[in-house]
Design an enzyme around this catalytic site. Sequence first.
Site, PDB file in Angstrom:
ATOM      1  N   TYR A  57       0.835  -1.200   0.000  1.00 47.88           N
ATOM      2  CA  TYR A  57       0.000   0.000   0.000  1.00 47.88           C
ATOM      3  C   TYR A  57       0.877   1.260   0.000  1.00 47.88           C
ATOM      4  O   TYR A  57       1.776   1.403   0.830  1.00 47.88           O
ATOM      5  CB  TYR A  57      -0.977   0.017   1.178  1.00 47.88           C
ATOM      6  CG  TYR A  57      -2.088  -1.025   1.058  1.00 47.88           C
ATOM      7  CD1 TYR A  57      -2.214  -1.821  -0.077  1.00 47.88           C
ATOM      8  CD2 TYR A  57      -3.003  -1.218   2.069  1.00 47.88           C
ATOM      9  CE1 TYR A  57      -3.223  -2.771  -0.190  1.00 47.88           C
ATOM     10  CE2 TYR A  57      -4.023  -2.164   1.973  1.00 47.88           C
ATOM     11  CZ  TYR A  57      -4.113  -2.942   0.829  1.00 47.88           C
ATOM     12  OH  TYR A  57      -5.108  -3.888   0.723  1.00 47.88           O
ATOM     13  N   ARG A 130      -1.874 -12.233  -2.761  1.00 47.21           N
ATOM     14  CA  ARG A 130      -2.457 -12.869  -3.951  1.00 47.21           C
ATOM     15  C   ARG A 130      -1.647 -14.112  -4.245  1.00 47.21           C
ATOM     16  O   ARG A 130      -0.446 -14.129  -3.986  1.00 47.21           O
ATOM     17  CB  ARG A 130      -2.391 -11.929  -5.175  1.00 47.21           C
ATOM     18  CG  ARG A 130      -3.429 -10.843  -5.159  1.00 47.21           C
ATOM     19  CD  ARG A 130      -3.459 -10.032  -6.448  1.00 47.21           C
ATOM     20  NE  ARG A 130      -4.495  -9.014  -6.359  1.00 47.21           N
ATOM     21  CZ  ARG A 130      -5.775  -9.218  -6.646  1.00 47.21           C
ATOM     22  NH1 ARG A 130      -6.177 -10.394  -7.097  1.00 47.21           N
ATOM     23  NH2 ARG A 130      -6.654  -8.247  -6.524  1.00 47.21           N
TER      24      ARG A 130
HETATM   25  P1  NAP Z   1     -14.882   0.494  -0.784  1.00 46.76           P
HETATM   26  O1  NAP Z   1     -15.550   0.886   0.497  1.00 46.76           O
HETATM   27  O2  NAP Z   1     -15.602  -0.411  -1.692  1.00 46.76           O
HETATM   28  O3  NAP Z   1     -14.504   1.807  -1.597  1.00 46.76           O
HETATM   29  C1  NAP Z   1     -13.974   2.926  -0.964  1.00 46.76           C
HETATM   30  C2  NAP Z   1     -14.164   4.092  -1.907  1.00 46.76           C
HETATM   31  O4  NAP Z   1     -15.538   4.465  -1.864  1.00 46.76           O
HETATM   32  C3  NAP Z   1     -13.350   5.295  -1.483  1.00 46.76           C
HETATM   33  O5  NAP Z   1     -12.888   5.964  -2.646  1.00 46.76           O
HETATM   34  C4  NAP Z   1     -14.363   6.167  -0.746  1.00 46.76           C
HETATM   35  O6  NAP Z   1     -14.072   7.535  -0.837  1.00 46.76           O
HETATM   36  C5  NAP Z   1     -15.633   5.821  -1.489  1.00 46.76           C
HETATM   37  N1  NAP Z   1     -16.775   5.996  -0.585  1.00 46.76           N
HETATM   38  C6  NAP Z   1     -16.956   5.459   0.604  1.00 46.76           C
HETATM   39  N2  NAP Z   1     -18.122   5.861   1.166  1.00 46.76           N
HETATM   40  C7  NAP Z   1     -18.649   6.688   0.287  1.00 46.76           C
HETATM   41  C8  NAP Z   1     -19.827   7.440   0.286  1.00 46.76           C
HETATM   42  N3  NAP Z   1     -20.666   7.394   1.330  1.00 46.76           N
HETATM   43  N4  NAP Z   1     -20.084   8.184  -0.790  1.00 46.76           N
HETATM   44  C9  NAP Z   1     -19.221   8.229  -1.829  1.00 46.76           C
HETATM   45  N5  NAP Z   1     -18.059   7.533  -1.882  1.00 46.76           N
HETATM   46  C10 NAP Z   1     -17.783   6.772  -0.839  1.00 46.76           C
HETATM   47  O7  NAP Z   1     -13.515  -0.148  -0.340  1.00 46.76           O
HETATM   48  P2  NAP Z   1     -12.021  -0.160  -0.979  1.00 46.76           P
HETATM   49  O8  NAP Z   1     -11.337   1.062  -0.526  1.00 46.76           O
HETATM   50  O9  NAP Z   1     -12.055  -0.477  -2.416  1.00 46.76           O
HETATM   51  O10 NAP Z   1     -11.429  -1.414  -0.203  1.00 46.76           O
HETATM   52  C11 NAP Z   1     -11.506  -1.447   1.243  1.00 46.76           C
HETATM   53  C12 NAP Z   1     -10.259  -2.068   1.815  1.00 46.76           C
HETATM   54  O11 NAP Z   1     -10.147  -3.396   1.365  1.00 46.76           O
HETATM   55  C13 NAP Z   1      -8.924  -1.425   1.413  1.00 46.76           C
HETATM   56  O12 NAP Z   1      -8.611  -0.274   2.164  1.00 46.76           O
HETATM   57  C14 NAP Z   1      -7.969  -2.533   1.704  1.00 46.76           C
HETATM   58  O13 NAP Z   1      -7.680  -2.578   3.092  1.00 46.76           O
HETATM   59  C15 NAP Z   1      -8.781  -3.764   1.299  1.00 46.76           C
HETATM   60  N6  NAP Z   1      -8.460  -4.235  -0.064  1.00 46.76           N
HETATM   61  C16 NAP Z   1      -7.843  -5.435  -0.198  1.00 46.76           C
HETATM   62  C17 NAP Z   1      -7.553  -5.938  -1.444  1.00 46.76           C
HETATM   63  C18 NAP Z   1      -6.891  -7.268  -1.558  1.00 46.76           C
HETATM   64  O14 NAP Z   1      -6.450  -7.654  -2.669  1.00 46.76           O
HETATM   65  N7  NAP Z   1      -6.785  -8.009  -0.488  1.00 46.76           N
HETATM   66  C19 NAP Z   1      -7.892  -5.197  -2.608  1.00 46.76           C
HETATM   67  C20 NAP Z   1      -8.519  -3.975  -2.446  1.00 46.76           C
HETATM   68  C21 NAP Z   1      -8.823  -3.506  -1.172  1.00 46.76           C
HETATM   69  P3  NAP Z   1     -13.681   8.400   0.470  1.00 46.76           P
HETATM   70  O15 NAP Z   1     -12.369   7.902   0.966  1.00 46.76           O
HETATM   71  O16 NAP Z   1     -13.620   9.781  -0.097  1.00 46.76           O
HETATM   72  O17 NAP Z   1     -14.787   8.237   1.461  1.00 46.76           O
END
Ligand code: NAP
Length: 300
Positions: A57, A130
């Site tokens: 990250y 992965r």
């Molecule tokens: P997500 O919750 O699906 O997407 C987050 C995105 O949505 C951010 O850009 C956020 O913007 C936006 N968002 C959240 N609430 C919102 C709202 N109420 N209105 C508008 N936009 C909103 O999660 P993700 O960040 O993709 O993934 C979550 C976590 O999963 C990561 O941080 C990581 O720890 C983990 N992850 C793991 C893998 C893996 O391969 N293992 C891959 C991807 C992610 P704001 O920040 O502006 O709120």
Amino acid sequence: MTSLPAPYRRTVNDSGISVSPIAWGMWRSHGSVDEVATLLNTALEAGIDFIDTADIYGFDGENGFGDVEAKLGEVFSADPSLRQRITLVTKGGIMPPLPYDQSREYMQSALEKSLSRLGTDMIDLYLIHRPDILTHPQDLARFLDDAVASGKVRAIGVSNFTTAQIEALSGFLDTPLSATQPEISPLRIEPFDNGEMDQAMRLGLTPMAWSPLGGGRLMRPESERDRRVARVLGEVAEELGVDRAVAAYSWLMAHPAGIVPIVGSQKRERITEAAQAMQVSWSREQWYKVFTAARGASLP
Ligand code: NAP
């Protein structure tokens, strides 16, 4: 119609680790050390103590690979009590531009570097990020068992592994896997019927759902399907008296595998609001309404 129970704390398989039923993730963390500290404290104040990061990250940012772990390490160094109050998850096994290396030599060095950046002598839950097709699962199992035996890692898991890959790795491990981290959301429902959640329940793995809002697309729909699912989720959210994001988290949490959504927002108010999902109960009718919208076809 019976209601599905609102879940509270979770125990990560037989590791004995107790976590909040919602995690906070740091993939999108781009702020300063002070901003990371503020968001971590916000999560804790909201009752979220399960914190997900990875060595990769921040790799595409100013400071490169390891940046987010390093910032978290600085936060712990300034306030060591924070390290004690959280269950720390980190991951290794991706090394851009390779892309994957899970040889024992590489993983041992990746773990040491994570420990050093985080300024901790133990990771609570270490995940293989992965699958590396070129590593024999027996070699990976040896690394993971050694990591636990050395006390550097308390519990182990995988992310983005298929059910067959989990089965093969489990067959060589002395330490049972504790967690799996696939992408799951109302926009990605395959894990419900491709065997992933069934396997998680059979093995007792804690499923941590990444991108629980579909990377934000549930809030800002892009495709026709996104719009349909977001609309139906919004209708049920209104009945439940919560925001659509909270409805998405609690929809995942209502599954019997005990799915832990990883909140990806880097905004204080959204992290605080996410904790409302701990209080939401879904009826079967409401749950299947969202599932059906995601399938795009009614149930047989
Ligand atoms: P997500 O919750 O699906 O997407 C987050 C995105 O949505 C951010 O850009 C956020 O913007 C936006 N968002 C959240 N609430 C919102 C709202 N109420 N209105 C508008 N936009 C909103 O999660 P993700 O960040 O993709 O993934 C979550 C976590 O999963 C990561 O941080 C990581 O720890 C983990 N992850 C793991 C893998 C893996 O391969 N293992 C891959 C991807 C992610 P704001 O920040 O502006 O709120």
